[in-house]
Motif scaffolding. Sequence first.
Motif, PDB file in Angstrom:
ATOM      1  N   ASP A 191       0.864  -0.912   0.146  1.00 61.89           N
ATOM      2  CA  ASP A 191       0.048  -0.392  -0.531  1.00 61.89           C
ATOM      3  C   ASP A 191       1.095   0.636   0.369  1.00 61.89           C
ATOM      4  N   ILE A 192       1.281   1.870  -0.744  1.00 68.03           N
ATOM      5  CA  ILE A 192       2.451   3.080  -1.424  1.00 68.03           C
ATOM      6  C   ILE A 192       1.397   4.081  -0.421  1.00 68.03           C
ATOM      7  N   ASP A 193       0.027   4.461  -1.497  1.00 70.09           N
ATOM      8  CA  ASP A 193      -0.772   5.465   0.306  1.00 70.09           C
ATOM      9  C   ASP A 193      -0.749   5.720   1.408  1.00 70.09           C
ATOM     10  N   GLY A 194      -0.247   4.080   2.193  1.00 71.11           N
ATOM     11  CA  GLY A 194      -0.432   3.624   2.973  1.00 71.11           C
ATOM     12  C   GLY A 194       1.179   3.911   3.923  1.00 71.11           C
ATOM     13  N   VAL A 195       1.951   3.867   2.940  1.00 73.58           N
ATOM     14  CA  VAL A 195       3.278   4.317   3.128  1.00 73.58           C
ATOM     15  C   VAL A 195       3.587   5.831   4.040  1.00 73.58           C
ATOM     16  N   LEU A 196       3.203   6.048   2.252  1.00 80.89           N
ATOM     17  CA  LEU A 196       3.727   7.558   2.673  1.00 80.89           C
ATOM     18  C   LEU A 196       3.101   8.574   3.333  1.00 80.89           C
ATOM     19  N   THR A 197       1.157   8.409   4.200  1.00 78.61           N
ATOM     20  CA  THR A 197       1.329   8.438   5.721  1.00 78.61           C
ATOM     21  C   THR A 197       1.881   7.941   6.712  1.00 78.61           C
ATOM     22  N   VAL A 198       2.652   7.742   6.716  1.00 82.11           N
ATOM     23  CA  VAL A 198       3.388   8.131   7.784  1.00 82.11           C
ATOM     24  C   VAL A 198       5.057   7.784   7.472  1.00 82.11           C
ATOM     25  N   LEU A 199       5.168   8.225   6.124  1.00 80.55           N
ATOM     26  CA  LEU A 199       7.062   9.050   5.650  1.00 80.55           C
ATOM     27  C   LEU A 199       6.563  10.475   6.026  1.00 80.55           C
ATOM     28  N   ALA A 200       7.717  11.263   6.299  1.00 87.33           N
ATOM     29  CA  ALA A 200       7.654  12.445   5.846  1.00 87.33           C
ATOM     30  C   ALA A 200       7.953  12.748   5.019  1.00 87.33           C
ATOM     31  N   PRO A 201       7.281  14.438   4.410  1.00 78.90           N
ATOM     32  CA  PRO A 201       7.573  14.745   3.366  1.00 78.90           C
ATOM     33  C   PRO A 201       9.243  14.612   2.677  1.00 78.90           C
ATOM     34  N   ASP A 202      10.104  15.110   3.549  1.00 77.41           N
ATOM     35  CA  ASP A 202      11.572  14.906   3.246  1.00 77.41           C
ATOM     36  C   ASP A 202      12.603  14.030   3.909  1.00 77.41           C
ATOM     37  N   VAL A 203      11.885  12.758   4.336  1.00 79.23           N
ATOM     38  CA  VAL A 203      12.641  11.622   4.624  1.00 79.23           C
ATOM     39  C   VAL A 203      13.811  11.101   3.949  1.00 79.23           C
ATOM     40  N   VAL A 204      14.382  10.405   4.522  1.00 81.31           N
ATOM     41  CA  VAL A 204      15.935   9.586   3.820  1.00 81.31           C
ATOM     42  C   VAL A 204      16.365   8.320   4.445  1.00 81.31           C
ATOM     43  N   ARG A 205      16.337   7.424   3.465  1.00 85.21           N
ATOM     44  CA  ARG A 205      16.237   5.919   3.715  1.00 85.21           C
ATOM     45  C   ARG A 205      18.456   5.880   3.119  1.00 85.21           C
ATOM     46  N   ARG A 206      19.225   6.145   4.342  1.00 86.19           N
ATOM     47  CA  ARG A 206      20.583   5.178   4.268  1.00 86.19           C
ATOM     48  C   ARG A 206      20.672   3.433   4.093  1.00 86.19           C
ATOM     49  N   ALA A 207      21.472   3.527   3.772  1.00 87.32           N
ATOM     50  CA  ALA A 207      22.004   1.598   3.709  1.00 87.32           C
ATOM     51  C   ALA A 207      23.328   1.445   3.747  1.00 87.32           C
ATOM     52  N   ASP A 208      23.479   0.522   4.497  1.00 90.08           N
ATOM     53  CA  ASP A 208      24.947   0.045   3.786  1.00 90.08           C
ATOM     54  C   ASP A 208      24.732  -0.495   2.510  1.00 90.08           C
ATOM     55  N   ARG A 209      26.293  -1.290   2.105  1.00 88.89           N
ATOM     56  CA  ARG A 209      25.559  -1.259   0.886  1.00 88.89           C
ATOM     57  C   ARG A 209      25.921  -3.267   0.660  1.00 88.89           C
ATOM     58  N   ALA A 210      26.031  -3.594   1.652  1.00 90.10           N
ATOM     59  CA  ALA A 210      24.722  -5.144   1.721  1.00 90.10           C
ATOM     60  C   ALA A 210      24.128  -5.355   1.780  1.00 90.10           C
ATOM     61  N   GLU A 219      21.702   6.213  -1.101  1.00 90.60           N
ATOM     62  CA  GLU A 219      20.357   6.983   0.296  1.00 90.60           C
ATOM     63  C   GLU A 219      19.987   7.591  -1.218  1.00 90.60           C
ATOM     64  N   VAL A 220      18.468   7.503  -0.659  1.00 92.03           N
ATOM     65  CA  VAL A 220      17.567   7.460  -1.537  1.00 92.03           C
ATOM     66  C   VAL A 220      16.863   9.235  -0.588  1.00 92.03           C
ATOM     67  N   ARG A 221      15.848  10.170  -0.865  1.00 90.01           N
ATOM     68  CA  ARG A 221      15.429  11.545  -0.473  1.00 90.01           C
ATOM     69  C   ARG A 221      14.057  11.596  -1.122  1.00 90.01           C
ATOM     70  N   GLY A 222      13.095  12.414  -0.070  1.00 87.79           N
ATOM     71  CA  GLY A 222      11.865  12.176  -0.185  1.00 87.79           C
ATOM     72  C   GLY A 222      10.833  11.162  -0.421  1.00 87.79           C
ATOM     73  N   ALA A 223       9.386  11.017   0.497  1.00 89.87           N
ATOM     74  CA  ALA A 223       8.714  10.640   0.321  1.00 89.87           C
ATOM     75  C   ALA A 223       8.731   9.748  -0.959  1.00 89.87           C
ATOM     76  N   ARG A 224       8.688   9.975  -2.267  1.00 94.15           N
ATOM     77  CA  ARG A 224       7.749   9.026  -3.291  1.00 94.15           C
ATOM     78  C   ARG A 224       8.346   8.520  -3.405  1.00 94.15           C
ATOM     79  N   ALA A 225       9.812   9.166  -3.634  1.00 94.47           N
ATOM     80  CA  ALA A 225      10.342   7.910  -4.130  1.00 94.47           C
ATOM     81  C   ALA A 225      11.146   6.802  -2.827  1.00 94.47           C
TER      82      ALA A 225
END
Length: 300
Positions: A191-210, A219-225
Amino acid sequence: MDAQDGLARSFETHRDRLRTVAYRMLGSLSEADDAVQEAWLRLARGNTDGVANLGGWLTTVVSRICLDMLRSRASRREELAGHQMPDQNPDPDQSGAPEQEALLAESVGRALLIVLDRLGPAERVAFVLHDMFAVPFDEIAPIVDRSPATTKKLASRARRKVRGAPALPDMELVRQRHVVEAFLTASRSGDIDGVLTVLAPDVVRRADRAALPPDRPTEVRGARAVAEEIAAFGRNSRFAEPALVNGAVGIVVAPRGRLRLVLAVTVVGERITAYELIADPARLHQLDLAVLDGATAPGG
């Protein structure tokens, strides 16, 4: 043969409970079945004429077998210290893992299995027997070769590790958990819309390479991405559950109770402002992980 058949029938009445005890001690269905089978062999070879409580005797035998297996496992880990642990199950969808083990992990709690795996062998045996199966300390003490008082301290120390040390007030943890569980629910259903309701507009997803395929940015920035990326995480979300991660509410992903991925989540207000995917074995080992609720009540 009649006596042996009767003994086998008596053993079978205890098999399910012994398997449950062994699984919670070992976190592996195949190893639990090995421990139960070894208990049967010891029963069949031994003289149990003076045994008044066969169930208690078998629980003691299985517990001692599990303790030896945990000590052997700990010794192997020490030998591998400084080396990356082999990933025995890199793809949970292609592992051929028995559905029964997945159900067992679900019933015990994936976060609890992960935290139990971080206890010392004697701590784990004492904790599982007392806190999960209500075995008195004076019966556990001979199994772990300690006095009852020392055994009680072992279980208490294990309990503190299992529950962790929350870095936030209880009400804040409840609020964070509500947000994280909403995120997981939406992720599981795609549910993408459901995910969007709990993400801040400028949310940042970071990850280690593994934690990522080679073509995915760290690194990915922005709620839609970030929300559109959730579909990739969705296949693993069925193995995920909330847990304490470094004192705050996060997510552990553990197919069959084996830790594969941790999401360290930052919640501000009612939104997730950032999260980091952690899969590097060395980093996973350094995380302070604990259960969030009372999944450790005595039971069978």
